[in-house]
Design a protein around this motif. Structure first.
Motif, PDB file in Angstrom:
ATOM      1  N   ARG A  47     -10.656 -19.031 -23.018  1.00 44.08           N
ATOM      2  CA  ARG A  47     -12.069 -18.870 -22.695  1.00 44.08           C
ATOM      3  C   ARG A  47     -12.236 -17.567 -21.920  1.00 44.08           C
ATOM      4  NH1 ARG A  47     -13.421 -24.216 -20.072  1.00 44.08           N
ATOM      5  NH2 ARG A  47     -13.581 -23.130 -18.085  1.00 44.08           N
ATOM      6  N   THR A  88     -19.644 -13.766 -17.532  1.00 39.68           N
ATOM      7  CA  THR A  88     -21.015 -13.760 -17.006  1.00 39.68           C
ATOM      8  C   THR A  88     -21.247 -12.669 -15.959  1.00 39.68           C
ATOM      9  OG1 THR A  88     -20.403 -15.501 -15.425  1.00 39.68           O
ATOM     10  CG2 THR A  88     -21.460 -16.195 -17.474  1.00 39.68           C
ATOM     11  N   GLN A 111     -15.351  -4.557 -22.664  1.00 38.52           N
ATOM     12  CA  GLN A 111     -14.679  -4.919 -23.906  1.00 38.52           C
ATOM     13  C   GLN A 111     -13.211  -4.511 -23.852  1.00 38.52           C
ATOM     14  OE1 GLN A 111     -15.992  -6.760 -26.452  1.00 38.52           O
ATOM     15  NE2 GLN A 111     -13.866  -6.795 -27.159  1.00 38.52           N
ATOM     16  N   ASP A 142     -27.607 -20.487 -23.754  1.00 32.07           N
ATOM     17  CA  ASP A 142     -28.608 -21.509 -24.098  1.00 32.07           C
ATOM     18  C   ASP A 142     -28.121 -22.897 -23.690  1.00 32.07           C
ATOM     19  OD1 ASP A 142     -30.259 -19.582 -25.100  1.00 32.07           O
ATOM     20  OD2 ASP A 142     -29.788 -19.955 -27.206  1.00 32.07           O
ATOM     21  N   PHE A 190     -13.533 -18.321 -26.558  1.00 25.66           N
ATOM     22  CA  PHE A 190     -14.938 -18.621 -26.338  1.00 25.66           C
ATOM     23  C   PHE A 190     -15.466 -17.662 -25.266  1.00 25.66           C
ATOM     24  CE2 PHE A 190     -13.087 -22.752 -27.634  1.00 25.66           C
ATOM     25  CZ  PHE A 190     -13.856 -22.995 -28.759  1.00 25.66           C
ATOM     26  N   TYR A 191     -16.710 -17.236 -25.422  1.00 24.90           N
ATOM     27  CA  TYR A 191     -17.332 -16.309 -24.490  1.00 24.90           C
ATOM     28  C   TYR A 191     -18.529 -16.975 -23.828  1.00 24.90           C
ATOM     29  CZ  TYR A 191     -14.493 -12.862 -26.945  1.00 24.90           C
ATOM     30  OH  TYR A 191     -13.437 -12.166 -27.489  1.00 24.90           O
ATOM     31  N   GLN A 192     -18.545 -16.959 -22.506  1.00 22.12           N
ATOM     32  CA  GLN A 192     -19.622 -17.639 -21.794  1.00 22.12           C
ATOM     33  C   GLN A 192     -20.989 -17.027 -22.091  1.00 22.12           C
ATOM     34  OE1 GLN A 192     -18.279 -17.628 -17.667  1.00 22.12           O
ATOM     35  NE2 GLN A 192     -17.534 -19.724 -17.879  1.00 22.12           N
ATOM     36  N   MET A 193     -21.063 -15.719 -22.268  1.00 20.22           N
ATOM     37  CA  MET A 193     -22.357 -15.097 -22.534  1.00 20.22           C
ATOM     38  C   MET A 193     -22.945 -15.541 -23.870  1.00 20.22           C
ATOM     39  SD  MET A 193     -23.401 -13.443 -19.961  1.00 20.22           S
ATOM     40  CE  MET A 193     -24.734 -12.476 -20.675  1.00 20.22           C
ATOM     41  N   GLN A 194     -22.127 -16.119 -24.736  1.00 19.72           N
ATOM     42  CA  GLN A 194     -22.625 -16.664 -25.998  1.00 19.72           C
ATOM     43  C   GLN A 194     -23.056 -18.120 -25.863  1.00 19.72           C
ATOM     44  OE1 GLN A 194     -19.546 -15.989 -28.921  1.00 19.72           O
ATOM     45  NE2 GLN A 194     -19.579 -13.762 -28.631  1.00 19.72           N
ATOM     46  N   ARG A 195     -22.930 -18.680 -24.637  1.00 19.13           N
ATOM     47  CA  ARG A 195     -23.254 -20.086 -24.402  1.00 19.13           C
ATOM     48  C   ARG A 195     -24.409 -20.253 -23.396  1.00 19.13           C
ATOM     49  NH1 ARG A 195     -20.165 -24.249 -25.135  1.00 19.13           N
ATOM     50  NH2 ARG A 195     -20.144 -24.899 -22.922  1.00 19.13           N
TER      51      ARG A 195
END
Length: 464
Positions: A42, A46, A53, A82, A75-80
C-alpha cells in the motif's frame, strides 16, 4: 489462526525505502508466507506536497530487488479518497465524528493556556456536542476539520506480538482530526479504513507507531470493524547506539544493490535485526519462511553492524552459482567501460576470486584487471621487478608465447624457468603479479594467468 493471515507494508513516498521499512516489509512478508496468507503493498501518498513518483518507483524497485513479492497492490490512498469521505460522512451521521471550527490561532492559544497551567497540550473538545452543552456559533468563512469522538472513559488494551500487553487510558487521547479543512483525510484515519477494507489480520510495524495504535483501535471499534493484531518492533540503532542515520548506512535500500550486496544477503541480515531462530545466523528464504511464526521478535533495539552484513554477503557470494555472479559482475564491468566477452571465462574468474570478496564491487575490482590495462605502482615495480628477476621474466615471456594455454602447462613452464634461473617461486610470482595484474597478491598465479588472453599477458610482459 482463526482468520486468514493478511499483512501489509504501507510506506509513504516522501522518501526512499530505507532499512527500517525494508525490515518491517520483510517481517510482514515472511509472516504471511509462513501462514499461507497474503502480503499487500500500500502506498500512503496523502501527503501530496512531499510525495513523489520517483519515491514510488524506488519503493517498488526495492521491493522487487529484495524479492518481497506482494499478492495485492500497490494500492494508492489518493485513489481511495471517495471511500474515505463516504466513511467520514457515515460517522458524522452516526455521531462518532463531528465538525470542529477552531482556527489555528485558537488552537495555539488553547495550548499555550494549558502549558501555563502545567497541563498536557491537547484539544479541549469545545466543538464536541454533549447533552446539555451549548456549542459556539458557527463562524462564517471558517472551513471545519472533522474530529473523531474518542471515548472519554476506559482504556485501550491490546496484546502486542512483540511488547506483550499494552494499556493506554482514553483520557490520554484527545479527539483526533480525521479530515483536514480541504477535505483531505489524515494518516491515522486512512490507515484504519485501509486495514478494515483490506481485512488486514496482523499489523507489524515500528514501535514509533505505538502511540497511534490506541487511536486506530478506537476508530476501528467505532466502525464496528474486526481488530487486527499488532506487533511493534523496536528501531534499528547505529553502531554507536544512536538512531540509525546516513553515516551508519541508513540510506536507500537500492544503494546496497549499487554497493555490491546481494538481495539474499540483505534479507538474511535484516531478518536477524530483531528476530532470531536459536543460534542460526545464516539461512535462506525457505528456512526464514518456515521459521517465522511471529514469535522470537526482540523487544530491544537491534544494532546495525556493517561488518556483519559484509560477512553475510561474503557467505552468499560464495554460495551463489558462478554463472549467476558472472551476469551481475558483467553489468558492473560494462558500467566501467570494460569490454566483457560473452564466454564462460567470466564465470571461471568468479569461481577463482569470489572467496576473497565481501561484495560484488570487490569482485568486479578483482576481475577488472582482465579487461582494463593495469598501472603497477612504482613501489611495487622497484620492489619486485628487479635486475635479478628480469632475465627470468624475459625467458618466461618467450616460453608463454608458444605453450598450450592451460593451468597445468603454465605451472610446469614457470617451474622450468625457476630452475633455469635459480629463483624461488615468490620472486618470480610477485613480479608476474605486479606486471600482469597490477598488484602483489592474487590466487595461484598459474590459475590467474590461465584466464587471461595470452596476448594480454605477453603485452604486459613486453619490454621487461
Amino acid at each position: 489462526m482463526t482468520r486468514r493471515v493478511r499483512t501489509r507494508i504501507a510506506p509513504s513516498p516522501t522518501g526512499f525505502l530505507h532499512l527500517g521499512t525494508a525490515r518491517t516489509a520483510l517481517f510482514s512478508w515472511a509472516f504471511a508466507r509462513h501462514h499461507g496468507g497474503d502480503f499487500i503493498l500500500r502506498i500512503e501518498d496523502t501527503d501530496v506536497a512531499r510525495s513523489t513518483q520517483e519515491a514510488v518507483d524506488q519503493i517498488i524497485a526495492a521491493m522487487n530487488w529484495l524479492r518481497l513479492d506482494y499478492d495485492e497492490g500497490p494500492f494508492y490512498q489518493m485513489q481511495r479518497l471517495d471511500r474515505y469521505r463516504a466513511v467520514i460522512d457515515k460517522m458524522l451521521a452516526e455521531g462518532t465524528a463531528y465538525h470542529c471550527y477552531c482556527t489555528p490561532d485558537e488552537l495555539d492559544a488553547m495550548r499555550e493556556a494549558q502549558r501555563a497551567r502545567g497541563e498536557k497540550p491537547r484539544y479541549d473538545g469545545r466543538w464536541r456536542s454533549e447533552p446539555g452543552k451549548a456549542l459556539p456559533p458557527v463562524p462564517a468563512g471558517v472551513p471545519p476539520v472533522v474530529r473523531f469522538r474518542n471515548p472519554v472513559d476506559g482504556d485501550v488494551t491490546w496484546n502486542d506480538m512483540v511488547k506483550g500487553q499494552i494499556t493506554i487510558s482514553n483520557r490520554e487521547l484527545d479527539d483526533l482530526i480525521i479530515s483536514r479543512p480541504d477535505g483531505t483525510p489524515t494518516y491515522n484515519f486512512c490507515v484504519v479504513v485501509d486495514d478494515w477494507d483490506m481485512q488486514i489480520s496482523h499489523v507489524i510495524r515500528g514501535d514509533d507507531h505505538v502511540n497511534n495504535t490506541p487511536r486506530q483501535i478506537n476508530i476501528l471499534r467505532a466502525l464496528g470493524a474486526e481488530l487486527p493484531e499488532y506487533g511493534h518492533v523496536p528501531m534499528i540503532l547505529g553502531p554507536d547506539g544512536d538512531k540509525l542515520s546516513k553515516r551508519h548506512g541508513a540510506v536507500s535500500v537500492m544503494q546496497y544493490e549499487e554497493g555490491g550486496y546481494l538481495p539474499d544477503a540483505m534479507v538474511n541480515y535484516l531478518a536477524r535485526l530483531g528476530w532470531s531462530h536459536g543460534d542460526d545466523e545464516l539461512f535462506d528464504r525457505a528456512q526464514l519462511v518456515a521459521w517465522f511464526d511471529g514469535h522470537h521478535l526482540a523487544r530491544s533495539p537491534a544494532q546495525w553492524d556493517a561488518a556483519k552484513l559484509n560477512w553475510v554477503n561474503a557467505h552468499v557470494i560464495k554460495s551463489t552459482p558462478d554463472d549467476a555472479l558472472a551476469a551481475l559482475v558483467a553489468r558492473m564491468l560494462a558500467q566501467r567501460g570494460a569490454n566483457v566477452p560473452a564466454d564462460d571465462r567470466l564465470a571461471r574468474m568468479c569461481a577463482l576470486f569470489k572467496d576473497r570478496c565481501a561484495t560484488l564491487i570487490e569482485l568486479a575490482d578483482w576481475l577488472g584487471m582482465y579487461f582494463v590495462d593495469v598501472s603497477p605502482s612504482e613501489a611495487d615495480l622497484s620492489a619486485h621487478v628487479t635486475d635479478v628477476v628480469r632475465p627470468a621474466l624475459q625467458s618466461l615471456r618467450g616460453r608463454l608465447a608458444e605453450i598450450d594455454w592451460d593451468k597445468g602447462t603454465i605451472a610446469a613452464t614457470i617451474k622450468e624457468i625457476l630452475t633455469a634461473h635459480g629463483l624461488k617461486m615468490p620472486q618470480l610470482a610477485h613480479a608476474l603479479r605486479v606486471l600482469v595484474c597490477g598488484r602483489t597478491q592474487t590466487p595461484s598465479i598459474d590459475a590467474v594467468l590461465e584466464l587471461f588472453h595470452r596476448d594480454v599477458v605477453l603485452r604486459r610482459l613486453q619490454g621487461v
